[in-house]
Design a protein around this motif. Structure first.
Motif, PDB file in Angstrom:
ATOM      1  N   THR A  92       5.957  12.904   4.612  1.00  0.00           N
ATOM      2  CA  THR A  92       4.685  12.392   5.994  1.00  0.00           C
ATOM      3  C   THR A  92       4.535  11.135   6.065  1.00  0.00           C
ATOM      4  O   THR A  92       3.753  11.133   7.152  1.00  0.00           O
ATOM      5  CB  THR A  92       3.444  13.168   5.000  1.00  0.00           C
ATOM      6  N   GLY A  93       5.388   9.252   5.330  1.00  0.00           N
ATOM      7  CA  GLY A  93       5.125   9.018   5.534  1.00  0.00           C
ATOM      8  C   GLY A  93       3.757   8.558   4.697  1.00  0.00           C
ATOM      9  O   GLY A  93       3.281   7.991   6.059  1.00  0.00           O
ATOM     10  N   ARG A 231       5.981  11.450  10.292  1.00  0.00           N
ATOM     11  CA  ARG A 231       5.948  10.185   9.743  1.00  0.00           C
ATOM     12  C   ARG A 231       7.146   9.116  10.628  1.00  0.00           C
ATOM     13  O   ARG A 231       7.178   8.259  10.992  1.00  0.00           O
ATOM     14  CB  ARG A 231       7.386  10.645   8.616  1.00  0.00           C
ATOM     15  N   LYS A 248      -1.838  16.194   8.340  1.00  0.00           N
ATOM     16  CA  LYS A 248      -1.343  14.348   7.304  1.00  0.00           C
ATOM     17  C   LYS A 248      -2.165  15.001   6.242  1.00  0.00           C
ATOM     18  O   LYS A 248      -2.039  15.373   5.017  1.00  0.00           O
ATOM     19  CB  LYS A 248      -1.837  13.390   7.847  1.00  0.00           C
TER      20      LYS A 248
END
Lengths: 367, 239
Positions: A92-93, A231, A248
């Motif tokens: 998801t970064g 992401r 997120k």
């Protein structure tokens, strides 16, 4: 016409087997490990009665066989923790510097609830750990996901430090043991890793396999694809109609719950929790495992957890107190030569040997 | 300006700031149902910001954006998109880590969207069909641009905002893209940003010229083509 798009999702049984056999092989080895270890490195004197399986099981509870099961238990616990971090960072970064908050809170919740103050059963305490992690990750997810990048890292770090300070504070000594932590709380006898190492081993293995399957299912699902899209470019994901905040938050909550479970298992295994479980150092450990293994690969963090645990053990034996120096150098070399981590680099087939050398020479020459 | 039923989109005198910078200072655009309307203007005039303001990525501080008779200014982009506005940003905005199939599937708003539109999409862009399993990042520039347009076609969008579809593409690919966009206009209304005046003039029914954040002239494309003076004045050497 439809098959061009559907073949990518539904594969035949044979193709599935072709895809899964490495996992099944490793799972098979892990399942058989206590018996194999019992037969080879267990203490033969430990087998008091009978033959065959029961004597093997007794030998597995002794000597080096017991030690190495313990090593694998710790690797698996960290692998669960690292996979949860990979869901956050790799897929998801989200760069969180506070992931140890969930690990530590899970550990403390387990220790406190089964401890003398509450005397809860293991099952109830485990349920409570999950619920606490859900609430905690929802609250801190909503608060911290409003910002991005470095700011998010700082906010999550601040939250984690808050819990670290709470755990260390003398005010709650009755519950948390302050800076000493909690040790020797009454883990139920049937689950004691000292008396029933093999049983605890299988319990951890079940948790590990469940965590792997659930997280893999999540990242392969359409929801997981939106996480990857977020992401890569959050704006673009928004443009095609996704409220990226919820995706997120989903990743944050799932990661929080699995980290808490890893923390609870760790508390059960070591029969000890200390404030260091909540520290930045613990987050850095899991970050290093994820990066070394390969972000966004799920298998990478498992490998990373294994390497770091085993390296830590061997380097300490060989180099004594200065092992962290060697470890640091190895870590640098991995980052320079395998920029996507071990699994990531293997998959991308992009070994940057030449670039790595060039970079190393420049670094050493001080350019 | 009286609300008009035949306009899918009306942008009324919007003012948009990005940080401290006053980017749009009074832009109005009308997009009639079924038309292709093009935004013209020099670099930095505010064309892209106009599209982003419509979608809600850079919400306007004042003015109104009316989509299908309802004011939508100030709503977050994910909600605007869900109302039926597809956006194809400049620079081939695909997801490089997702496969072509995943790039398309992720754009589904209702399950079955893709299955319904598949034939249409692959009819417009036959190349994409054989690349279906490749990661988006492995496609060529033209193929990425096609995928970006294709992605906006998956859900039922009533209006497409397309930003500079010809930018950086080879001439033969530009032809293909023009062909696709003109075929698209039979199904959906399009608001286009295009620097390439030749392409714009061949595709569009209507135009609006934006100059330093202000809409200064709009009308039928056919009239502009003969209006050498305006072309020289607003678009300079572009024509």
């Amino acid at each position: 016409m439809n098959e061009t798009l559907s073949t990518t999702t539904h594969s035949s049984a044979r193709r599935r087997l072709a895809q899964w056999w490495p996992y099944l092989l490793i799972l098979g080895l892990l399942v058989l490990f206590p018996l194999l270890a019992g037969a080879t490195i267990g203490d033969p004197a430990a087998a008091q009665d009978g033959a065959g399986l029961s004597s093997l099981m007794q030998r597995a509870e002794s000597g080096a066989a017991k030690f190495w099961q313990g090593m694998i238990i710790q690797i698996l616990i960290f692998a669960i923790f690292a996979m949860s971090y990979d869901l956050l960072l790799g897929y998801t970064g989200i760069l969180s510097f506070g992931h140890a908050m969930f690990f530590g809170t899970g550990g403390y919740a387990m220790a406190i609830l089964i401890g003398r103050n509450f005397n809860w059963s293991f099952g109830m305490a485990l349920l409570a750990v999950i619920l606490i992690a859900l609430a905690q990750s929802l609250i801190f997810g909503v608060l911290s996901l409003r910002v991005k990048g470095v700011y998010l890292a700082m906010v999550t770090l601040a939250f984690a430090e808050m819990f670290y300070i709470l755990a260390e504070a003398g005010d709650f000594r009755k519950y948390t043991g302050a800076d000493d932590g909690l040790h020797g709380f009454p883990v139920p006898g049937w689950l004691s890793a000292t008396d029933h190492r093999t049983r605890f081993y299988y319990l951890t293995l079940i948790f590990f396999v469940a965590a792997f399957l659930i997280i893999k299912r999540l990242v392969d699902s359409p929801t997981g694809k939106v996480m990857v899209a977020t992401r890569e470019n959050e704006h673009r994901a928004t443009m095609i109609g996704f409220n990226t905040f919820w995706y997120k938050l989903t990743a944050f909550v799932a990661a929080g719950v699995f980290a808490a479970l890893a923390g609870a298992l760790s508390a059960m295994y070591l029969v000890s929790v200390t404030p260091s479980m909540l520290s930045l150092g613990r987050t850095i450990d899991v970050l290093a495992m994820t990066i070394i293994g390969g972000m966004g690969t799920l298998v990478g963090p498992i490998l990373g957890a294994s390497i770091i645990q085993l390296l830590g053990y061997w380097l300490e034996r060989w180099f004594g107190a200065s092992w962290t120096l060697v470890y640091g150098i190895l870590f640098m070399l991995i980052v320079i030569f395998l920029p996507y981590g071990i699994v990531g680099t293997l998959r991308a087939r992009s070994f940057q040997i030449r670039d790595g050398w060039k970079q190393l020479q420049q670094t050493l020459a001080g350019k | 300006m009286a609300p008009s039923q035949k306009n899918v989109l009306e942008v009324r005198n919007i003012q948009t700031f990005i940080g401290q910078f006053h980017i749009l200072d009074g832009v109005s655009v009308e997009v009639p149902d079924g038309s292709i309307t093009v935004l013209l203007g020099r670099n930095g005039a505010g064309k892209t910001t106009t599209l982003k303001s419509i979608l809600g990525l850079t919400p306007p501080r004042s003015g109104a954006i009316v989509f299908n008779g309802k004011e939508i200014q100030g709503e977050p982009a994910f909600r605007t998109a869900a109302k039926g506005i597809g956006y194809v940003p400049e620079h081939r905005a695909i997801f490089r880590d997702l496969s072509v199939a995943e790039n398309l599937r992720i754009a589904e708003r209702k399950s079955g969207d893709l299955a319904r539109r598949e034939e249409f999409i692959f009819g417009l862009f036959p190349d994409l069909k054989r690349l279906i399993k490749l990661p988006g990042g492995n496609l060529s520039g033209g193929q990425q641009q096609m995928l970006a347009v294709a992605r906006a076609l998956v859900p039922d969008n009533q209006l497409l905002l397309i930003d500079e579809p010809s930018e950086g593409l080879a001439p033969v690919v530009i032809e293909q893209m023009m062909e696709a966009i003109s075929r698209l206009s039979a199904h959906t209304t399009i608001l286009l940003v295009e620097q390439n005046f030749i392409m714009a003039s061949r595709l569009a029914d209507r135009y609006t010229i934006i100059e330093t954040g202000r809409s200064v002239k709009s009308g039928m494309m056919a009239d502009l083509i003969d209006d050498e003076a305006s072309i020289q004045r607003y678009l300079g050497a572009a024509a």
